[in-house]
Design an enzyme around this catalytic site. Structure first.
Site, PDB file in Angstrom:
ATOM      1  N   SER A   6       0.710  -1.479   0.069  1.00 21.89           N
ATOM      2  CA  SER A   6      -0.257  -0.160   0.128  1.00 21.89           C
ATOM      3  C   SER A   6       0.553   1.151   0.152  1.00 21.89           C
ATOM      4  O   SER A   6       1.592   1.541  -1.090  1.00 21.89           O
ATOM      5  CB  SER A   6      -0.694   0.665   1.057  1.00 21.89           C
TER       6      SER A   6
ATOM      7  N   ARG B 160      -5.475   4.358   0.022  1.00 22.12           N
ATOM      8  CA  ARG B 160      -6.556   4.139   0.428  1.00 22.12           C
ATOM      9  C   ARG B 160      -7.896   3.240   0.251  1.00 22.12           C
ATOM     10  O   ARG B 160      -8.557   2.999   1.413  1.00 22.12           O
ATOM     11  CB  ARG B 160      -6.856   5.257   1.087  1.00 22.12           C
TER      12      ARG B 160
ATOM     13  N   VAL C 227      -5.968   5.234  11.305  1.00 21.70           N
ATOM     14  CA  VAL C 227      -4.778   5.546  10.466  1.00 21.70           C
ATOM     15  C   VAL C 227      -4.987   6.114   8.978  1.00 21.70           C
ATOM     16  O   VAL C 227      -6.338   5.949   8.319  1.00 21.70           O
ATOM     17  CB  VAL C 227      -4.103   4.458  10.022  1.00 21.70           C
ATOM     18  N   GLU C 228      -4.462   6.313   7.922  1.00 22.51           N
ATOM     19  CA  GLU C 228      -4.744   6.856   6.898  1.00 22.51           C
ATOM     20  C   GLU C 228      -5.733   8.228   7.086  1.00 22.51           C
ATOM     21  O   GLU C 228      -6.463   7.256   5.331  1.00 22.51           O
ATOM     22  CB  GLU C 228      -5.284   5.308   5.349  1.00 22.51           C
ATOM     23  N   GLY C 229      -5.998   8.819   7.425  1.00 21.06           N
ATOM     24  CA  GLY C 229      -6.966   9.828   7.794  1.00 21.06           C
ATOM     25  C   GLY C 229      -7.880   9.681   8.755  1.00 21.06           C
ATOM     26  O   GLY C 229      -8.656   9.046   8.546  1.00 21.06           O
TER      27      GLY C 229
END
Length: 749
Positions: free
Chosen positions: A154, A322, A444-446
């Site tokens: 990713s 994402r 996570v990831e925003g």
């Protein structure tokens, strides 16, 4: 004729467009460089169609979803199955606090870290859908293993190298990553700065050092990162920092912006060995820090041309990644919740009947089933877009937020139905790890709050609008004459677009969408398409009013933006559900889930529209919006009890729907908790049929043999089913004083 047309155009530009352009410049939202790069990242895709007011349903129908190559299927049937069989979630989470060494060896040997790396660099070159399927299946067995596989495939050095690396960097590092010689990690988040990259305090300074008698141009990096997955075991770190050139060694400005460098973790001064414990889970995660760590200039990702473009790189990579990683984990959790909770509700009895017969239990069962169906539908559609070459930034944000939120709801519902069985940790508990992982997925990831309130609509409104970005670019064009021409062209196309959408919204409001657009081949699904078209044009109109009235102030109206983003997301997810139902052959057994998703989703859209109108600034604007969007009011209701029963029943019986929801859920064998539960479920379904046979004959089960109603083998089946049901209900207990070491003693059967 041409001369008169040019004169008319010039007249229009000077008398209409030029004054409007000046007015527009005053209301257009001001954007920081970070915001601008985020908005420009990735591509627009199906989200643009949704925001258009009239989606191209023929495009959606022609999109291929859920397709694996022979090599991808063989990998799932072989190495993935082997990996899952080696994983013991209790051992990983409570005893080893890591993956066993044989598992690490398998991950490297079979190329699990190289799924997205092209074959010509030694990788698998798998599709986004294959990547998603593999992560989903592993996650049904072990979240730690899934995260370990997910991260290198990713957002990280591998993907960034493929997108932005120099040829030399690709030739050097991609084969090492593919072979497992290097384990990647990516260090972005700092102590002060999480989602706000502009607040990053990690710094790189351009310097010259003498190395082996030669002057070498490079960067001294000082950083203090945290929450970095795989950092404790990583060998190659992608480091993001703000670059300064105080001595002018590169020429030009001193402040060069966010930059990314590839740094081997054994570089002197770089510290990566310590660990965090994210929500008590065992996947490798820890800080990365360093003081004046020297990195040669050729270690800058993409070379000197990419200096200062780090944030744009990250947003571009995140636009696709994402949409795969966390949604795949969420789909795994949703599928496990569906098959296990339905089975448990059938096996567990209270007050003389299965708890799945209680309406209070069927209500969460229906939600769990519908969410599992919807989540995988969204995953199929999003993966198809990425495999078609898109990097759908807005769609990826939708999937990240809504997949993890629905995971949270599904796991909470599953915990409620399982009761005490789910809160007692031990090898028999198949939900506890997923429950503990929810805050990680949300964060996570925003972070979800940020994603919902600022990103989905904030990014989508500008990127997906057919003319808004063109108008903004025209206003900012330093060539005033060319800017005016571009603005004039976009403005009048914009006006025509608005007239069409406002007219359609009003007419559809009078007819409740009954005559909205649907594809020619929709058949019995035409009403579903029409309702989504109606929702799309409503979103287009209310977005237009919000942007026109509020202008730059809209980004400060976070609650308003969040609600508009919710509407965009619901339409996307419902279109994915419709696509899945159609692509899978319109299975009649799945119809209750299609209907539940639509009744729930359209009701959510209605409630968000009501909230937007209610809180929209200005009474006259609220009146206008009600008149155009819902002239006869809004009358949708949430899913009915009848539909709730039908959706829940999909999980309580051996149906094709249940099989589809549980596809590629790894249940294990022997004493694995999901395997025991599945055996008990099937045995109880068979037992209940035998008990009904005896009841219909008017005899008690213990009299059925003597009366010739049941055979001895059938009586044995009933007793075996009862024993399996009891085994499902057992929980683990521990020796006093040893619970912290994770030693469980199995209950006596």
């Amino acid at each position: 004729m041409r001369t008169s047309r040019r004169r008319a155009m010039k007249w229009r530009q000077n008398l209409i467009s030029k004054p409007l352009m000046r007015l527009y410049a005053g209301v257009v939202p001001a954007m920081s460089e970070t915001e601008a790069e985020a908005i420009e990242a990735g591509t627009v895709w199906w989200d643009r169609e949704i925001m258009s007011g009239r989606p191209d349903w023929d495009y959606l129908a022609g999109l291929k979803t859920g397709v694996l190559t022979a090599d991808e299927q063989a990998f799932i049937d072989g190495p993935v199955q082997t990996l899952c069989a080696m994983l013991d979630d209790w051992q990983i989470e409570h005893e080893l606090r890591d993956l066993p060494e044989p598992v690490w060896d398998l991950l490297v040997r079979e190329g699990f870290f190289a799924m997205i790396i092209p074959a010509d660099h030694g990788g698998k070159g798998f599709s986004a859908f294959a990547h998603s399927e593999i992560v989903r299946m592993i996650a049904t067995r072990s979240i730690t293993a899934a995260v370990t596989v997910m991260v290198p495939n990713s957002l990280g050095p591998g993907e960034l190298l493929m997108l932005y690396g120099t040829d030399e960097q690709k030739q050097t590092y991609l084969p090492r990553l593919a072979s497992g010689k290097d384990i990647p990690c990516f260090a972005l988040t700092g102590i002060e700065a999480g989602s706000d990259a502009s607040a990053m305090s990690d710094e790189g300074v351009v310097v010259e050092r003498e190395i082996k008698g030669e002057r070498v141009l490079g960067i001294e990096i000082t950083c203090n990162k945290r929450y970095i997955t795989l950092a404790p075991v990583g060998t190659l770190a992608g480091l993001a920092f703000k670059l300064r050139d105080p001595d002018g060694l590169l020429g030009g400005e001193e402040e060069r912006g966010i930059t990314v460098a590839l740094v081997p973790t054994d570089t002197p001064g770089l510290e990566t060995g310590r660990r965090h414990q994210p929500s008590g889970l065992a996947f490798q995660n820890g800080p990365v820090s360093g003081e004046k760590v020297f990195v040669p200039m050729d270690q800058v990702l993409g070379g000197r041309e990419q200096i200062g473009k780090g944030w744009k790189m990250l947003m571009g990579a995140l636009a696709a990644g994402r949409g795969i990683s966390l949604p795949s984990l969420s789909c795994a959790g949703g599928a496990v919740a569906a098959v296990s909770t339905g089975a448990y509700a059938r096996v567990r009895e209270q007050f003389g009947m299965a708890i799945g017969n209680f309406e209070g239990v069927r209500e969460p069962l229906a939600r769990i089933a519908a969410n599992a169906y919807l989540l995988d539908a969204g995953r199929y559609l999003t993966s198809a877009g990425i495999d078609a070459g898109e990097k759908p930034a807005v769609v990826s944000a939708i999937m990240k937020y809504h997949a993890t939120e629905r995971l949270r709801q599904s796991i909470n519902d599953a915990m409620d139905v399982h009761g005490g069985k789910a809160i007692m940790e031990g090898p028999r508990n198949h939900l506890a790890t997923a429950y503990k992982a929810i805050p990680v997925a949300i964060t996570v990831e925003g972070a979800n709050i940020l994603t919902r309130s600022l990103i989905i609509f904030g990014q989508g409104a500008i990127r997906c609008h057919p003319y808004l970005l063109k108008e903004m670019e025209a206003v900012r064009n330093p060539d005033k004459e060319e800017g005016l021409k571009a603005f004039d062209k976009a403005l009048f196309a914009h006006i025509g677009h608005d007239i069409a959408n406002f007219s359609r919204a009003f007419v559809h409001g009078l007819t409740f969408g009954r005559f909205a657009h649907a594809p020619d081949k929709a058949g019995e699904l035409a009403p579903y398409y029409r309702q989504l078209t109606h929702a799309s044009v409503r979103l287009a109109v209310i977005s237009e009013v919000a942007l026109g009235v509020l202008g730059g102030a809209l980004k400060r109206k976070e609650s308003l933006s969040a609600r508009l983003g919710d509407i965009l997301a619901e339409i996307y997810l419902l279109s994915a559900v419709l696509k899945r139902y159609d692509a899978e052959g319109r299975q009649a057994e799945d119809k209750p889930l299609l209907d539940w998703c639509f009744e729930d989703g359209l009701y959510r859209i209605q409630q968000r529209l009501r909230a937007v109108i209610r809180h929209f600034p200005g009474f006259h604007w609220r009146v206008l919006l009600r008149l155009v969007i819902c002239p006869l009011g809004q009358h949708r209701q949430p899913p009915s009890d009848t539909l709730m029963h039908a959706a829940a029943e999909c999980l309580l019986s051996e149906t094709g729907t249940r099989e589809r929801l549980g596809r590629n859920v790894y249940t294990g064998s022997g004493d694995d908790p999901l395997a025991v539960l599945e055996r008990a479920f099937r045995a109880v379904v068979r037992r209940d049929a035998l008990l009904k046979k005896a009841k219909d004959a008017g005899v008690k089960p213990d009299e059925a043999l003597a009366n010739g109603v049941l055979s001895q083998a059938e009586l044995d089946e009933i007793r075996a089913a009862d024993a399996l049901a009891r085994e499902v209900l057992l929980t683990d207990d521990f020796e006093a004083g040893r619970i912290e070491k994770g030693h469980a003693a199995q209950d006596a059967a």
